[in-house]
Write a protein that holds these residues in place. Structure first.
Motif, mmCIF file in Angstrom:
data_model
loop_
_atom_site.group_PDB
_atom_site.id
_atom_site.type_symbol
_atom_site.label_atom_id
_atom_site.label_comp_id
_atom_site.label_asym_id
_atom_site.label_seq_id
_atom_site.Cartn_x
_atom_site.Cartn_y
_atom_site.Cartn_z
ATOM 1 N N ALA A 141 -29.920 61.162 -51.302
ATOM 2 C CA ALA A 141 -29.995 62.422 -52.078
ATOM 3 C C ALA A 141 -29.769 63.656 -51.207
ATOM 4 O O ALA A 141 -29.932 64.788 -51.663
ATOM 5 N N ASN A 142 -29.360 63.463 -49.971
ATOM 6 C CA ASN A 142 -29.069 64.586 -49.081
ATOM 7 C C ASN A 142 -27.896 65.416 -49.632
ATOM 8 O O ASN A 142 -26.858 64.870 -50.003
ATOM 9 N N GLY A 143 -28.073 66.736 -49.714
ATOM 10 C CA GLY A 143 -27.003 67.635 -50.155
ATOM 11 C C GLY A 143 -26.802 67.716 -51.660
ATOM 12 O O GLY A 143 -25.962 68.494 -52.133
ATOM 13 N N LEU A 144 -27.565 66.942 -52.424
ATOM 14 C CA LEU A 144 -27.349 66.922 -53.873
ATOM 15 C C LEU A 144 -27.708 68.254 -54.538
ATOM 16 O O LEU A 144 -27.094 68.637 -55.529
ATOM 17 N N ASP A 145 -28.689 68.957 -53.981
ATOM 18 C CA ASP A 145 -29.092 70.238 -54.583
ATOM 19 C C ASP A 145 -27.952 71.253 -54.549
ATOM 20 O O ASP A 145 -27.715 71.975 -55.521
ATOM 21 N N ASP A 146 -27.228 71.300 -53.420
ATOM 22 C CA ASP A 146 -26.083 72.214 -53.309
ATOM 23 C C ASP A 146 -24.991 71.832 -54.308
ATOM 24 O O ASP A 146 -24.363 72.698 -54.927
ATOM 25 N N PRO B 171 -14.689 61.757 -36.156
ATOM 26 C CA PRO B 171 -14.047 62.974 -35.614
ATOM 27 C C PRO B 171 -12.700 63.259 -36.294
ATOM 28 O O PRO B 171 -12.357 64.424 -36.528
ATOM 29 N N ASP B 172 -11.936 62.213 -36.611
ATOM 30 C CA ASP B 172 -10.627 62.401 -37.261
ATOM 31 C C ASP B 172 -10.784 63.062 -38.621
ATOM 32 O O ASP B 172 -10.018 63.965 -38.991
ATOM 33 N N ILE B 173 -11.780 62.603 -39.391
ATOM 34 C CA ILE B 173 -12.020 63.163 -40.719
ATOM 35 C C ILE B 173 -12.468 64.613 -40.592
ATOM 36 O O ILE B 173 -11.997 65.484 -41.329
ATOM 37 N N GLU B 174 -13.347 64.885 -39.637
ATOM 38 C CA GLU B 174 -13.847 66.252 -39.448
ATOM 39 C C GLU B 174 -12.705 67.227 -39.142
ATOM 40 O O GLU B 174 -12.689 68.353 -39.619
ATOM 41 N N GLN B 175 -11.745 66.762 -38.353
ATOM 42 C CA GLN B 175 -10.601 67.607 -37.994
ATOM 43 C C GLN B 175 -9.786 67.963 -39.243
ATOM 44 O O GLN B 175 -9.390 69.121 -39.432
ATOM 45 N N GLU B 176 -9.561 66.978 -40.112
ATOM 46 C CA GLU B 176 -8.813 67.229 -41.346
ATOM 47 C C GLU B 176 -9.609 68.138 -42.296
ATOM 48 O O GLU B 176 -9.045 69.010 -42.952
ATOM 49 N N LEU B 177 -10.917 67.921 -42.359
ATOM 50 C CA LEU B 177 -11.752 68.702 -43.272
ATOM 51 C C LEU B 177 -11.725 70.190 -42.934
ATOM 52 O O LEU B 177 -11.769 71.033 -43.835
ATOM 53 N N ARG B 178 -11.628 70.500 -41.661
ATOM 54 C CA ARG B 178 -11.547 71.914 -41.250
ATOM 55 C C ARG B 178 -10.307 72.570 -41.846
ATOM 56 O O ARG B 178 -10.338 73.731 -42.250
ATOM 57 N N ILE B 179 -9.201 71.809 -41.924
ATOM 58 C CA ILE B 179 -7.947 72.334 -42.488
ATOM 59 C C ILE B 179 -8.149 72.707 -43.955
ATOM 60 O O ILE B 179 -7.759 73.791 -44.399
ATOM 61 N N TYR B 180 -8.792 71.814 -44.718
ATOM 62 C CA TYR B 180 -9.021 72.073 -46.153
ATOM 63 C C TYR B 180 -9.942 73.280 -46.348
ATOM 64 O O TYR B 180 -9.723 74.095 -47.249
ATOM 65 N N GLN B 181 -10.970 73.368 -45.513
ATOM 66 C CA GLN B 181 -11.893 74.499 -45.640
ATOM 67 C C GLN B 181 -11.198 75.829 -45.316
ATOM 68 O O GLN B 181 -11.447 76.842 -45.963
ATOM 69 N N GLU B 182 -10.296 75.814 -44.315
ATOM 70 C CA GLU B 182 -9.530 77.021 -43.976
ATOM 71 C C GLU B 182 -8.602 77.428 -45.125
ATOM 72 O O GLU B 182 -8.269 78.605 -45.279
ATOM 73 N N LEU B 183 -8.193 76.458 -45.941
ATOM 74 C CA LEU B 183 -7.349 76.740 -47.098
ATOM 75 C C LEU B 183 -8.164 77.243 -48.297
ATOM 76 O O LEU B 183 -7.606 77.578 -49.345
ATOM 77 N N GLY B 184 -9.489 77.242 -48.145
ATOM 78 C CA GLY B 184 -10.345 77.785 -49.200
ATOM 79 C C GLY B 184 -10.937 76.760 -50.147
ATOM 80 O O GLY B 184 -11.540 77.125 -51.160
ATOM 81 N N TYR B 185 -10.783 75.455 -49.836
ATOM 82 C CA TYR B 185 -11.388 74.433 -50.702
ATOM 83 C C TYR B 185 -12.858 74.243 -50.314
ATOM 84 O O TYR B 185 -13.151 73.930 -49.152
ATOM 85 N N PRO B 186 -13.799 74.442 -51.255
ATOM 86 C CA PRO B 186 -15.215 74.225 -50.933
ATOM 87 C C PRO B 186 -15.461 72.759 -50.574
ATOM 88 O O PRO B 186 -14.813 71.859 -51.130
ATOM 89 N N LEU B 187 -16.377 72.528 -49.654
ATOM 90 C CA LEU B 187 -16.722 71.173 -49.223
ATOM 91 C C LEU B 187 -18.225 70.958 -49.367
ATOM 92 O O LEU B 187 -19.016 71.770 -48.882
ATOM 93 N N TYR B 188 -18.593 69.856 -50.034
ATOM 94 C CA TYR B 188 -20.004 69.500 -50.203
ATOM 95 C C TYR B 188 -20.239 68.162 -49.511
ATOM 96 O O TYR B 188 -19.548 67.194 -49.779
ATOM 97 N N ARG B 189 -21.232 68.152 -48.621
ATOM 98 C CA ARG B 189 -21.574 66.917 -47.894
ATOM 99 C C ARG B 189 -22.820 66.331 -48.539
ATOM 100 O O ARG B 189 -23.866 66.978 -48.544
ATOM 101 N N VAL B 190 -22.697 65.125 -49.074
ATOM 102 C CA VAL B 190 -23.808 64.540 -49.824
ATOM 103 C C VAL B 190 -23.988 63.061 -49.482
ATOM 104 O O VAL B 190 -23.104 62.431 -48.896
ATOM 105 N N SER B 191 -25.132 62.553 -49.891
ATOM 106 C CA SER B 191 -25.374 61.113 -49.854
ATOM 107 C C SER B 191 -26.061 60.727 -51.151
ATOM 108 O O SER B 191 -27.181 61.181 -51.419
ATOM 109 N N ALA B 192 -25.379 59.923 -51.960
ATOM 110 C CA ALA B 192 -25.981 59.460 -53.217
ATOM 111 C C ALA B 192 -27.170 58.555 -52.912
ATOM 112 O O ALA B 192 -28.111 58.452 -53.696
ATOM 113 N N THR B 193 -27.158 57.918 -51.737
ATOM 114 C CA THR B 193 -28.228 56.982 -51.351
ATOM 115 C C THR B 193 -29.504 57.714 -50.973
ATOM 116 O O THR B 193 -30.596 57.366 -51.430
#
Length: 291
Positions: free
Chosen positions: A151-156, A127-149
């Motif tokens: 392969a989830n999100g790798l296509d995006d 939850p702490d990380i999610e709260q910070e991530l919202r701040i970065y997204q509001e500032l316009g930084y794109p966020l990609y959620r992936v798992s190298a293990t």
């Protein structure tokens, strides 16, 4: 460009030689003494010096350059013509937002685009990380959620990497290598091909190497995070490196405002009033102290 000169892309440093790709074929090149330090990602002109061997005559104009602090006050170029820096982080190890802010501040000051990659999404979210991530997204930084293990999100992420030159950075243990290997399945083969073609044996993994991604775009793989240090930045540049500070900097009472305890500081007032994230402002103060 002179008729007898070729144009190529620098893809790796190999000991005393430089691997330059010319029309899909790798040449082993040396640089003329008059030429500045060549970086991976540079477009160069070269003259032929033998079979698939050349001399770099000129570095073509760069649109961006990433520097590594060197001996004395000099800085060496590590990678050139980068479009976007992808900052990789994860819930494990502990997410170092101070380091993340440092990377973003450098991007803001060096004309690099910046994006965030949350790796290891197969682990439970914080939850702490999610709260910070919202701040970065509001500032316009794109966020990609992936798992190298998984392969989830790798296509995006592949789609985002397409049509540009990118570089990954991030603290140790966040899975940058796993992510790079997932995006470039034949990375080992490509690395060996560079070395074999240029007769230099296996080239060092401490140097940056440019790989063409299967789905389009180029990825510069540069081990280590030292290249994203604060050595060549001053306090004003650090403040400019915080995107939300930029509209406020001209509103401070004093031109040389430190944004720490100066009277009439618009940045500090905005943080205290909740107009900008207090956590980011507090990290700015820590980075300023660290400098």
């Amino acid at each position: 460009m002179a008729a007898d000169l070729l144009q190529g892309l620098v893809i790796a440093h190999l000991g005393q030689g430089i691997a330059v790709e010319v029309n899909g074929i790798i040449w082993l090149c040396q640089t003329r003494r008059k030429v500045d330090t060549v970086a991976v990602g540079d477009q160069v002109t070269l003259s032929e010096a033998g079979l698939l061997q050349g001399r770099i005559e000129e570095i073509l104009p760069r649109r961006s350059v990433l520097l590594r602090p060197s001996r004395g006050d000099k800085a060496r170029p590590v990678a050139a013509n980068i479009d976007t820096v992808f900052v990789v982080f994860a819930t494990e190890p502990f997410c170092d937002f101070l380091l993340l802010d440092q990377y973003l501040a450098i991007c803001e000051n060096h004309a690099f685009g910046a994006a965030l990659v949350l790796n290891k999404t197969d682990l439970p979210p914080s939850p702490d990380i999610e709260q910070e991530l919202r701040i970065y997204q509001e500032l316009g930084y794109p966020l990609y959620r992936v798992s190298a293990t998984t392969a989830n999100g790798l296509d995006d992420l592949k789609q985002a990497l397409n049509q540009q030159t990118s570089i990954f950075t991030g603290q140790s243990g966040v899975g940058k290598s796993s992510l790079t290997n997932a995006l470039i399945p034949d990375k080992e083969l490509k690395t060996n091909t560079i070395s074999a073609t240029t007769k230099h044996g296996r080239h060092t993994t401490t140097a940056a190497t440019l790989y063409h991604l299967p789905d389009g775009g180029d990825l510069i793989d540069s081990p280590g995070v030292a290249i994203f240090g604060l050595a060549d930045m001053n306090h004003n540049q650090l403040a400019h490196g915080y995107r939300e500070f930029q509209p406020l900097l001209d509103r401070c009472r004093f031109n040389d405002c430190s944004h720490v305890s100066d009277k009439g500081c618009a940045v500090r007032a905005a943080a205290e009033q909740g107009d900008i994230a207090l956590t980011r402002y507090q990290r700015f103060l820590k980075l300023r102290e660290k400098m």
